[in-house]
Enzyme design. Structure first.
Site, PDB file in Angstrom:
ATOM      1  N   GLU A   1      24.336  12.766 -21.922  1.00  0.00           N
ATOM      2  CA  GLU A   1      25.240  13.111 -23.022  1.00  0.00           C
ATOM      3  C   GLU A   1      25.916  14.461 -22.798  1.00  0.00           C
ATOM      4  O   GLU A   1      27.089  14.647 -23.139  1.00  0.00           O
ATOM      5  CB  GLU A   1      24.470  13.150 -24.352  1.00  0.00           C
ATOM      6  CG  GLU A   1      23.850  11.818 -24.749  1.00  0.00           C
ATOM      7  CD  GLU A   1      22.402  11.671 -24.303  1.00  0.00           C
ATOM      8  OE1 GLU A   1      21.609  11.121 -25.087  1.00  0.00           O
ATOM      9  OE2 GLU A   1      22.077  12.110 -23.175  1.00  0.00           O
TER      10      GLU A   1
ATOM     11  N   SER B   1      -0.002  -7.780  11.949  1.00  0.00           N
ATOM     12  CA  SER B   1       0.957  -8.186  10.924  1.00  0.00           C
ATOM     13  C   SER B   1       2.380  -7.734  11.205  1.00  0.00           C
ATOM     14  O   SER B   1       3.283  -8.053  10.432  1.00  0.00           O
ATOM     15  CB  SER B   1       0.522  -7.634   9.558  1.00  0.00           C
ATOM     16  OG  SER B   1       0.515  -6.213   9.575  1.00  0.00           O
TER      17      SER B   1
ATOM     18  N   GLU C   1       1.880  -1.532  -1.692  1.00  0.00           N
ATOM     19  CA  GLU C   1       2.048  -2.123  -0.364  1.00  0.00           C
ATOM     20  C   GLU C   1       0.664  -2.133   0.267  1.00  0.00           C
ATOM     21  O   GLU C   1       0.286  -1.211   0.983  1.00  0.00           O
ATOM     22  CB  GLU C   1       3.048  -1.336   0.466  1.00  0.00           C
ATOM     23  CG  GLU C   1       4.437  -1.280  -0.170  1.00  0.00           C
ATOM     24  CD  GLU C   1       5.519  -0.786   0.780  1.00  0.00           C
ATOM     25  OE1 GLU C   1       5.483  -1.175   1.974  1.00  0.00           O
ATOM     26  OE2 GLU C   1       6.371  -0.011   0.334  1.00  0.00           O
TER      27      GLU C   1
ATOM     28  N   LEU D   1      -6.768  -5.363  -2.565  1.00  0.00           N
ATOM     29  CA  LEU D   1      -6.219  -4.530  -3.634  1.00  0.00           C
ATOM     30  C   LEU D   1      -5.210  -5.314  -4.465  1.00  0.00           C
ATOM     31  O   LEU D   1      -5.190  -5.192  -5.697  1.00  0.00           O
ATOM     32  CB  LEU D   1      -5.576  -3.270  -3.045  1.00  0.00           C
ATOM     33  CG  LEU D   1      -5.036  -2.252  -4.059  1.00  0.00           C
ATOM     34  CD1 LEU D   1      -6.093  -1.850  -5.067  1.00  0.00           C
ATOM     35  CD2 LEU D   1      -4.488  -1.023  -3.335  1.00  0.00           C
TER      36      LEU D   1
END
Length: 359
Positions: free
Chosen positions: A55, A171, A290, A295
């Site tokens: 504002e 991975s 990630e 988890l």
């Protein structure tokens, strides 16, 4: 109640608010447009905490033309003294004609008081225009204010058969470069990138923002109940990392100069509810997880996962590879975790799915 012009100007204010997507935290992302006789005379957005609010930027641009003008703001103007003076007072002093807010402020220090103050000074106010869009933009801030915990997104990269790594832990990389680049956006908008000690030991990630120059790095938090993290891990380099461990386990890490958050125990591990409450107390609005299946599954079953961000690659890894979520075996279908699908998009050669657990 609201005209097509109202929607157009609020859409413009929301687009301005998005400019603070990566930088406004821990404050909300807010945009403001000031309109006089159908013409925009001022606009602004909140960029960083401690700097002028949306504002104020808009009022400075509008100058004298702010008098009797219509103000469109994506969040109720604040009415309290924080790092900056109240925006409601600035609007009153400028003599604006009316204020339309997309949503009321969930901050209990405001919570409708800003709009009431404007009304008491004779300024007509309305709220609720494009509220869903405004709330989505500040879902983390709203979560912290109303639930005393951040908004938690689980980011997972998997094969088409739902596998995140080979049985031996390999991975890198399942998804393509386009998907990995896209994930950087979600990392950049987050206050915290959260992972587990298993991922740190297996992959040694940095978990930093590399694709966006946002002038900051999210805090990296490692859930490491028994303080097993080796001092040479990349995630410890450069500071800005916090190790969440059980009470009584922290002293060796502290002695090595590592920042530690000691938390109570639940089932032999760090209590995840306590972790989220502690992060909220630090001003954390959004957490991007990630991590591995353990988890991810624990957060899901604790009811702490608000959204899933899943990238699926057109490849198969087989049943012996590692899964996405380690959850307690289900006895019947009534125990399943149902999801509401938000979006399904192609990113390069991969598919991105956004979904939320059905409450």
């Amino acid at each position: 109640m609201f005209t097509a012009a109202d929607h157009r100007f609020m859409t413009q204010a929301l687009r301005l608010a998005e400019r603070g997507l990566y930088t406004a935290s821990p404050n909300p992302r807010v945009g403001c447009v000031i309109v006089k006789h159908g013409r925009v005379v001022g606009e602004g957005w909140h960029e960083r905490a401690g700097e002028p609010h949306a504002e104020i930027h808009a009022l400075r641009q509008a100058g004298a033309e702010a008098r009797d003008a219509e103000v469109y703001v994506t969040l109720e103007p604040c009415s309290h003294h924080g790092r900056t003076p109240p925006c409601a007072d600035a609007l009153i002093e400028a003599g604006v004609g009316s204020v339309i807010a997309a949503m009321t402020d969930p901050d209990p220090r405001v919570a409708g008081q800003g709009l009431r103050l404007l009304e008491e000074r004779g300024i007509p106010v309305r709220s609720g225009l494009m509220e869903n869009e405004a709330r989505e933009l500040n879902r983390g801030f709203a979560s912290r204010m109303t639930r005393q915990r951040p908004w938690v997104t689980l980011k997972v990269a998997a094969s088409l058969d739902g596998r995140t790594a080979l049985a031996n832990g390999a991975s890198q990389w399942i998804t393509g470069e386009a998907a990995r680049s896209d994930a950087q956006h979600w990392r950049a908008r987050s206050c915290v990138v959260l992972t587990g000690i298993g991922t740190v030991l297996a992959d040694d990630p940095q978990l930093t923002v590399r694709k966006f120059d946002i002038g900051r790095q999210p805090l990296r938090v490692v859930v490491d109940s028994h303080a097993r993290i080796p001092p040479d891990r990349k995630i410890l380099q450069g500071g800005n990392t916090l190790i969440a461990c059980l009470s009584g386990k922290a002293e060796p890490l502290r002695a090595a100069g590592v920042a530690v958050l000691e938390l109570p125990e639940k089932n032999g591990r760090v209590c995840l509810v306590s972790l989220m409450q502690a992060l909220a107390e630090r001003g954390v609005n959004e957490v991007l997880v990630e991590a591995g299946a353990q988890l991810n599954g624990a957060l899901l079953q604790a009811g702490l996962a608000d959204e899933l961000l899943c990238y699926f690659a057109p490849t198969l890894l087989g049943s012996d590879a590692r899964g996405m979520f380690a959850i307690t075996p289900l006895a019947d279908m009534a125990q399943r975790i149902d999801l509401d699908l938000l979006a399904l998009d192609r990113v390069g050669q991969d598919i991105r799915i956004r979904a939320r657990p059905r409450r």
